[in-house]
Design an enzyme around this catalytic site. Sequence first.
Site, PDB file in Angstrom:
ATOM      1  N   TYR A 150      74.345  30.714  39.526  1.00  0.00           N
ATOM      2  CA  TYR A 150      75.790  30.514  39.463  1.00  0.00           C
ATOM      3  C   TYR A 150      76.107  29.015  39.434  1.00  0.00           C
ATOM      4  CZ  TYR A 150      80.733  30.663  40.808  1.00  0.00           C
ATOM      5  OH  TYR A 150      82.100  30.498  40.851  1.00  0.00           O
TER       6      TYR A 150
ATOM      7  N   SER B   3      83.991  25.450  39.325  1.00  0.00           N
ATOM      8  CA  SER B   3      83.798  25.760  40.738  1.00  0.00           C
ATOM      9  C   SER B   3      83.348  24.511  41.457  1.00  0.00           C
ATOM     10  CB  SER B   3      82.729  26.852  40.893  1.00  0.00           C
ATOM     11  OG  SER B   3      82.311  26.979  42.234  1.00  0.00           O
TER      12      SER B   3
END
Length: 277
Positions: A162, A149
């Site tokens: 995250y 990501s």
Amino acid sequence: MGMDTVAGKKVLVTGAAMGLGKSFAERAVRERAADVVLWDVNETALKETAAELAAPGGSRIHHHVVDVSDSAAIAETAATVRAEVGDIDVLVNNAGIVRGNGYFWETENRSDIDKTMAINSLAPMYITLEFLPAMVSRETPARVLTIASSAALVANPRMSVYAGSKWAALGWSDSVRLELEQSGNDHVKVTTFCPTYIDTGMFDGAKGFWFTPIIEQDAAVDAAWTEMKKGSPLVVMPWTSRFNRAISGLLPLKVRDFYLNTVGVYHSMDEFTGRKG
């Protein structure tokens, strides 16, 4: 070694029942992979996707219900795959989760921390370890694609766990790439994909920022799939993320924070809700 197509190859995709994973599986079928192995924890959606992808004369579709947060389940399912399908040529570490958008100290369910790290950080390691040794020893072109990501490239409030999980995934994945190069195993290429938010539903409510709209799923999959076959080390999407990454390494910390706050990166998760259900 090059890989222009996955035709005749054996491809395994995690998180394959929907979203990006399903799209990666569709690409493999479209290119006439010999076998496409689908892993997902959602049995109903997995069966539907497997049935949808199956066609006479096409790729052989295999599906396994597996919770990749469970290392024992990974080992067991991988052994089944090797027995039924053989060695994997292309591994797509796609399965991932995101939980909440509060500040870290507001975390109510500590299990969310364990689950996020297990699925986003540890699972790619355990799964790759099941299939990479054979990739190395067979000396035929092989690929590992790990979906990280853009959160692996910059710190971001309201997604600390995250972000931490994706920083770990990127650090691990790119280190394995270097190990393969250093050891002369150039037939195996590792690609790490770092996109901003994609319109799969996983990041519903998250906001785009400064020339950075939410990425369309097809565009993301096309970019990752193409660069994976080429063996590109790192794919950062879109260009603004590459720019933010470059400038973040040059600016003093306070100036970097001011810049990323001003362009909206630090507020992109303010209204995040995530996929329902």
